[in-house]
Scaffold this motif. Structure first.
Motif, PDB file in Angstrom:
ATOM      1  N   GLY A  75      10.748   8.869 -11.657  1.00 21.88           N
ATOM      2  CA  GLY A  75      10.585   9.806 -10.555  1.00 21.88           C
ATOM      3  C   GLY A  75       9.243   9.704  -9.856  1.00 21.88           C
ATOM      4  N   SER A  76       8.255   9.068 -10.475  1.00 23.82           N
ATOM      5  CA  SER A  76       6.937   8.867  -9.855  1.00 23.82           C
ATOM      6  C   SER A  76       6.192   7.807 -10.661  1.00 23.82           C
ATOM      7  N   GLY A  77       5.099   7.325 -10.107  1.00 29.52           N
ATOM      8  CA  GLY A  77       4.256   6.391 -10.853  1.00 29.52           C
ATOM      9  C   GLY A  77       3.700   7.064 -12.098  1.00 29.52           C
ATOM     10  N   MET A  78       3.325   8.332 -11.981  1.00 29.42           N
ATOM     11  CA  MET A  78       2.780   9.049 -13.136  1.00 29.42           C
ATOM     12  C   MET A  78       3.834   9.245 -14.231  1.00 29.42           C
ATOM     13  N   ALA A  79       5.108   9.440 -13.834  1.00 31.38           N
ATOM     14  CA  ALA A  79       6.169   9.539 -14.856  1.00 31.38           C
ATOM     15  C   ALA A  79       6.269   8.207 -15.597  1.00 31.38           C
ATOM     16  N   ALA A  80       6.164   7.097 -14.873  1.00 29.82           N
ATOM     17  CA  ALA A  80       6.220   5.778 -15.515  1.00 29.82           C
ATOM     18  C   ALA A  80       5.048   5.611 -16.482  1.00 29.82           C
ATOM     19  N   ILE A  81       3.861   6.032 -16.056  1.00 29.07           N
ATOM     20  CA  ILE A  81       2.669   5.901 -16.901  1.00 29.07           C
ATOM     21  C   ILE A  81       2.770   6.808 -18.135  1.00 29.07           C
ATOM     22  N   SER A  82       3.123   8.086 -17.916  1.00 32.98           N
ATOM     23  CA  SER A  82       3.126   9.028 -19.038  1.00 32.98           C
ATOM     24  C   SER A  82       4.212   8.678 -20.057  1.00 32.98           C
ATOM     25  N   ILE A 144      -4.858  -1.337 -18.672  1.00 38.03           N
ATOM     26  CA  ILE A 144      -5.703  -1.848 -17.582  1.00 38.03           C
ATOM     27  C   ILE A 144      -5.059  -1.606 -16.218  1.00 38.03           C
ATOM     28  N   GLU A 145      -5.860  -1.802 -15.177  1.00 37.22           N
ATOM     29  CA  GLU A 145      -5.383  -1.699 -13.792  1.00 37.22           C
ATOM     30  C   GLU A 145      -6.204  -2.700 -12.981  1.00 37.22           C
ATOM     31  N   THR A 146      -5.548  -3.683 -12.385  1.00 36.30           N
ATOM     32  CA  THR A 146      -6.292  -4.692 -11.624  1.00 36.30           C
ATOM     33  C   THR A 146      -5.474  -5.203 -10.448  1.00 36.30           C
ATOM     34  N   ILE A 173      -0.294  -2.726 -18.073  1.00 36.94           N
ATOM     35  CA  ILE A 173      -1.014  -2.835 -16.811  1.00 36.94           C
ATOM     36  C   ILE A 173      -0.380  -1.964 -15.733  1.00 36.94           C
ATOM     37  N   ASP A 174      -1.212  -1.327 -14.931  1.00 33.84           N
ATOM     38  CA  ASP A 174      -0.779  -0.689 -13.691  1.00 33.84           C
ATOM     39  C   ASP A 174      -0.925  -1.755 -12.604  1.00 33.84           C
ATOM     40  N   ASN A 175       0.217  -2.282 -12.136  1.00 34.61           N
ATOM     41  CA  ASN A 175       0.226  -3.422 -11.193  1.00 34.61           C
ATOM     42  C   ASN A 175       0.462  -2.959  -9.754  1.00 34.61           C
ATOM     43  N   THR A 176       0.220  -1.659  -9.515  1.00 31.73           N
ATOM     44  CA  THR A 176       0.552  -1.057  -8.221  1.00 31.73           C
ATOM     45  C   THR A 176      -0.155  -1.747  -7.050  1.00 31.73           C
ATOM     46  N   PHE A 177      -1.460  -1.953  -7.176  1.00 32.52           N
ATOM     47  CA  PHE A 177      -2.232  -2.483  -6.046  1.00 32.52           C
ATOM     48  C   PHE A 177      -1.799  -3.908  -5.696  1.00 32.52           C
ATOM     49  N   ALA A 178      -1.516  -4.716  -6.707  1.00 34.32           N
ATOM     50  CA  ALA A 178      -1.193  -6.120  -6.450  1.00 34.32           C
ATOM     51  C   ALA A 178       0.241  -6.283  -5.953  1.00 34.32           C
ATOM     52  N   HIS A 195       4.471   0.349 -12.174  1.00 34.10           N
ATOM     53  CA  HIS A 195       4.225   0.501 -10.736  1.00 34.10           C
ATOM     54  C   HIS A 195       4.347   1.948 -10.307  1.00 34.10           C
ATOM     55  N   SER A 196       3.465   2.363  -9.419  1.00 33.02           N
ATOM     56  CA  SER A 196       3.771   3.498  -8.570  1.00 33.02           C
ATOM     57  C   SER A 196       4.542   2.905  -7.412  1.00 33.02           C
ATOM     58  N   ALA A 197       5.876   3.094  -7.413  1.00 29.22           N
ATOM     59  CA  ALA A 197       6.715   2.531  -6.351  1.00 29.22           C
ATOM     60  C   ALA A 197       6.531   3.299  -5.047  1.00 29.22           C
ATOM     61  N   THR A 198       5.770   4.407  -5.132  1.00 26.45           N
ATOM     62  CA  THR A 198       5.392   5.168  -3.941  1.00 26.45           C
ATOM     63  C   THR A 198       4.579   4.290  -2.985  1.00 26.45           C
ATOM     64  N   LYS A 199       3.950   3.252  -3.519  1.00 24.08           N
ATOM     65  CA  LYS A 199       3.038   2.419  -2.744  1.00 24.08           C
ATOM     66  C   LYS A 199       3.773   1.182  -2.185  1.00 24.08           C
ATOM     67  N   TYR A 200       3.378  -0.048  -2.552  1.00 28.40           N
ATOM     68  CA  TYR A 200       3.960  -1.223  -1.889  1.00 28.40           C
ATOM     69  C   TYR A 200       5.473  -1.355  -2.088  1.00 28.40           C
ATOM     70  N   LEU A 207       8.766   7.874   0.222  1.00 27.53           N
ATOM     71  CA  LEU A 207       9.398   8.206  -1.056  1.00 27.53           C
ATOM     72  C   LEU A 207       8.371   8.166  -2.190  1.00 27.53           C
ATOM     73  N   CYS A 208       8.707   8.865  -3.279  1.00 29.62           N
ATOM     74  CA  CYS A 208       7.848   8.887  -4.465  1.00 29.62           C
ATOM     75  C   CYS A 208       8.678   8.378  -5.635  1.00 29.62           C
ATOM     76  N   ALA A 209       8.193   7.329  -6.302  1.00 30.50           N
ATOM     77  CA  ALA A 209       8.952   6.720  -7.394  1.00 30.50           C
ATOM     78  C   ALA A 209       8.023   5.903  -8.272  1.00 30.50           C
ATOM     79  N   GLY A 210       8.525   5.530  -9.455  1.00 34.02           N
ATOM     80  CA  GLY A 210       7.749   4.684 -10.356  1.00 34.02           C
ATOM     81  C   GLY A 210       8.668   3.683 -11.031  1.00 34.02           C
ATOM     82  N   SER A 325      -2.588   8.709   0.584  1.00 31.54           N
ATOM     83  CA  SER A 325      -1.866   7.658  -0.107  1.00 31.54           C
ATOM     84  C   SER A 325      -2.162   6.298   0.526  1.00 31.54           C
ATOM     85  N   LEU A 326      -1.431   5.289   0.143  1.00 32.67           N
ATOM     86  CA  LEU A 326      -1.786   3.921   0.538  1.00 32.67           C
ATOM     87  C   LEU A 326      -0.562   3.020   0.521  1.00 32.67           C
ATOM     88  N   ALA A 327      -0.764   1.803   1.051  1.00 34.05           N
ATOM     89  CA  ALA A 327       0.221   0.721   0.922  1.00 34.05           C
ATOM     90  C   ALA A 327       1.486   0.920   1.752  1.00 34.05           C
TER      91      ALA A 327
HETATM   92  C1  LIG Z   1      -0.478   6.282  -6.630  1.00 28.02           C
HETATM   93  C2  LIG Z   1      -0.813   5.553  -7.853  1.00 28.02           C
HETATM   94  C3  LIG Z   1      -0.323   5.966  -9.104  1.00 28.02           C
HETATM   95  C4  LIG Z   1       0.505   7.222  -9.293  1.00 28.02           C
HETATM   96  O1  LIG Z   1       1.731   7.121  -8.671  1.00 28.02           O
HETATM   97  P1  LIG Z   1       2.589   8.394  -8.169  1.00 28.02           P
HETATM   98  O2  LIG Z   1       3.799   7.739  -7.606  1.00 28.02           O
HETATM   99  O3  LIG Z   1       1.747   9.120  -7.182  1.00 28.02           O
HETATM  100  O4  LIG Z   1       2.859   9.234  -9.370  1.00 28.02           O
HETATM  101  C5  LIG Z   1      -0.658   5.211 -10.214  1.00 28.02           C
HETATM  102  N1  LIG Z   1      -1.434   4.123 -10.107  1.00 28.02           N
HETATM  103  C6  LIG Z   1      -1.939   3.704  -8.934  1.00 28.02           C
HETATM  104  C7  LIG Z   1      -2.804   2.494  -8.888  1.00 28.02           C
HETATM  105  C8  LIG Z   1      -1.642   4.403  -7.762  1.00 28.02           C
HETATM  106  O5  LIG Z   1      -2.158   3.989  -6.592  1.00 28.02           O
END
Ligand SMILES: *Cc1c(COP(=O)(O)O)cnc(C)c1O
Length: 392
Positions: A75-82, A144-146, A173-178, A195-200, A207-210, A325-327
Motif C-alpha cells: 500500500g506504500s513504500g513505508m508498508a514495504a519497508i516496515s 542501505i539506500e543508494t 536496499i531501498d532502490n527507489t531513487f535509482a 521500492h516506494s512505487a509512489t516515485k519512479y 498514486l501511493c504504493a510500494g 514528493s519526487l520522481a
Molecule cells: C518516498 C520514499 C519512501 C516512502 O515511500 P511512501 O510510498 O511514501 O511510503 C521510501 N524511500 C524513499 C527513498 C522514498 O523516496
C-alpha cells in the motif's frame, strides 16, 4: 536461457499482463473482487493475501525487472519497508543501517523498533569499515539506500553483499531513487529490493504504493508477516501502477538524459556553489556509480552560493513547482532544511551536509530548454536581489 530473456522495455510492456480471454482486450482486465471461491480452486484468493489476479500479475512484472524470483505489492513504500524489516528482525535482533536514509524509514526504526526490542545502529559513513564496525553477534540485517537522499551519496552494492554473506546477514536496499532501469541490486548479490512505487514506478504523482522483490524464500517470509499486518494495495491502484510501469523504461531514460545535461549546466553556473549528481565526474563516488548504475536518475541536489536567498529562488520558478514528493514526469524542487530535515537541529543538519541553500531537484521529462529557461530566470531574480542587498 539468458539470450531468450526479454529486454527492459518488453518486460515493462508485457510481462505479467493478464489475458482478457472473454473480450480479447489489449490490456489487463481489472478484477476488483474482494471475495473469491474457496472450493475446488488451487489458490485461496483474498486481497490481503497479496494474491488477487492483478496483484500477482504486477508482482511478476516487478520481479522480472529486478531480476528476482518473486515480488509483493504494498500500500506504500513505508508498508514495504516496515513489513520487510519485521519479517527478518525479532526481539533481541540487531540491524546495521546506513548513515542517511529516507526520513520515514528513519522514523519507523527509531520510533517502532524499541517497542519490539529490536536494536539498531546507524553507520558513521559509507565505507566497508563503517558498516563492518557496527556488526554485532546479534546482527541479522544490513539496510542501505543508494543513491541517498538528498546528497546522492553512493553505497557499494558488491561490498555490502559480500559483507552480508560473510556474516550470514540479509541485505536490504531501498532502490527507489535509482529504479530498476538504472540499478539492479540483485545482480550484485543484494537479497531484498524495496521500492516506494509512489516515485519512479508510479511516475505521475497520482498514486501511493510500494513493492518488494527477492527470492521465493525471502518473499515467503515477508508474506507471512504481510498477511498479519495487512499492508496490501487496492486492486484499482495495482492496475494503475501496472499501466505506469509500462512506460518506466522510456520515462526514466528521459529523466536521466535531462538530469545529466542540467547537472552539467548547473555545475558551471556562477550562482551555484555545488551540484550533487553521481553522473558528474566531479562527484566523489562517480566511479563507483558508473560501476553499479546504468544511468544516474533524474534526482540531484545543488547549493546556491552563500548569501543567495534559496526561498526566493524557489518562489521565482514558474514551471518547476515546489513539492514534497519526487520522481514524477514534472520537474519539482524542495528545500530539505525546510521540509524533510526541518526537525533536525541546525548543528545536526550541518553535520549531515544539509545547508540552508541546499535544494533537492527532481528533474522531469519536459523539454530541457524550458527547464533551463525557468531556472535561469529564477537565478536572475535572486542574483539581482543579492546585488540590491549588497548596495544597501
Ligand atoms: C518516498 C520514499 C519512501 C516512502 O515511500 P511512501 O510510498 O511514501 O511510503 C521510501 N524511500 C524513499 C527513498 C522514498 O523516496
Amino acid at each position: 536461457m539468458k539470450s531468450k530473456s526479454p529486454g527492459l522495455n518488453t518486460i515493462c510492456t508485457h510481462t505479467g499482463q493478464l489475458e482478457d480471454k472473454v473480450y480479447k482486450g489489449a490490456i489487463s482486465p481489472l478484477y476488483m473482487s474482494s471475495s473469491y471461491a474457496y472450493e475446488d480452486v488451487d489458490v485461496k484468493r483474498y486481497p490481503r493475501y497479496f494474491n488477487t489476479p492483478n496483484q500477482e500479475g504486477l508482482a511478476v512484472k516487478l520481479a522480472a525487472l529486478e531480476h528476482c524470483e518473486a515480488a509483493l505489492i504494498f500500500g506504500s513504500g513505508m508498508a514495504a519497508i516496515s513489513h520487510t524489516m519485521l519479517a527478518f528482525l525479532k526481539q533481541g535482533d540487531h540491524v546495521v543501517v546506513q548513515k542517511t536514509i529516507y526520513g520515514g524509514a528513519f522514523n519507523f526504526m527509531v520510533e517502532e523498533f524499541p517497542k519490539y526490542g529490536i536494536e539498531y545502529d546507524f553507520t558513521d559513513g559509507f565505507s566497508e569499515d563503517d558498516f563492518r564496525s557496527k556488526i554485532k553477534a546479534n546482527t541479522k540485517v544490513i539496510y542501505i539506500e543508494t543513491p541517498s537522499n538528498p546528497l546522492m551519496q553512493i553505497t557499494d552494492l558488491q561490498m555490502i553483499s559480500k559483507l552480508a554473506k560473510e556474516h550470514g546477514l540479509v541485505s536490504v536496499i531501498d532502490n527507489t531513487f535509482a529504479s530498476p532501469v538504472n540499478q539492479i541490486p540483485a545482480d550484485f548479490g543484494i537479497d531484498v529490493v524495496i521500492h516506494s512505487a509512489t516515485k519512479y514506478l508510479g511516475g505521475h504523482s497520482d498514486l501511493c504504493a510500494g513493492a518488494v522483490a527477492a527470492s521465493e524464500e525471502h518473499i515467503k517470509r515477508i508474506w507471512n508477516v504481510g498477511k498479519n499486518l495487512g499492508g496490501s494495495l487496492s486492486d484499482y491502484t495495482v492496475w494503475l501502477l501496472e499501466r505506469s510501469v509500462k512506460t518506466l523504461g522510456v520515462r526514466v531514460k528521459a529523466h536521466n538524459r535531462n538530469a545529466k545535461k542540467i547537472a552539467r549546466w548547473l555545475n558551471e553556473h556562477d550562482l551555484v556553489a555545488k551540484v550533487h549528481y553521481p553522473g558528474l565526474k566531479s562527484h566523489p563516488d562517480h566511479k563507483l556509480a558508473k560501476q553499479q548504475m546504468k544511468g544516474y536518475t533524474g534526482m540531484m541536489s545543488f547549493e546556491l552560493i552563500p548569501g543567495l536567498d534559496a526561498e526566493l529562488f524557489m518562489r521565482s520558478l514558474s514551471m518547476i513547482k515546489q513539492s514534497m514528493s519526487l520522481a514524477g514526469v514534472e520537474s519539482t524542487i524542495l528545500s530539505p532544511a525546510k521540509t524533510s530535515h526541518a526537525l533536525l537541529s541546525p548543528e545536526e543538519r550541518n553535520r549531515q551536509g544539509i545547508s540552508d541553500g541546499l535544494l533537492r531537484f527532481s528533474v522531469g521529462i519536459e523539454d530541457r530548454k524550458d527547464i533551463i529557461a525557468d531556472l535561469e530566470q529564477a537565478f536572475e531574480i535572486v542574483g539581482k536581489s543579492q546585488l540590491e542587498n549588497q548596495a544597501i
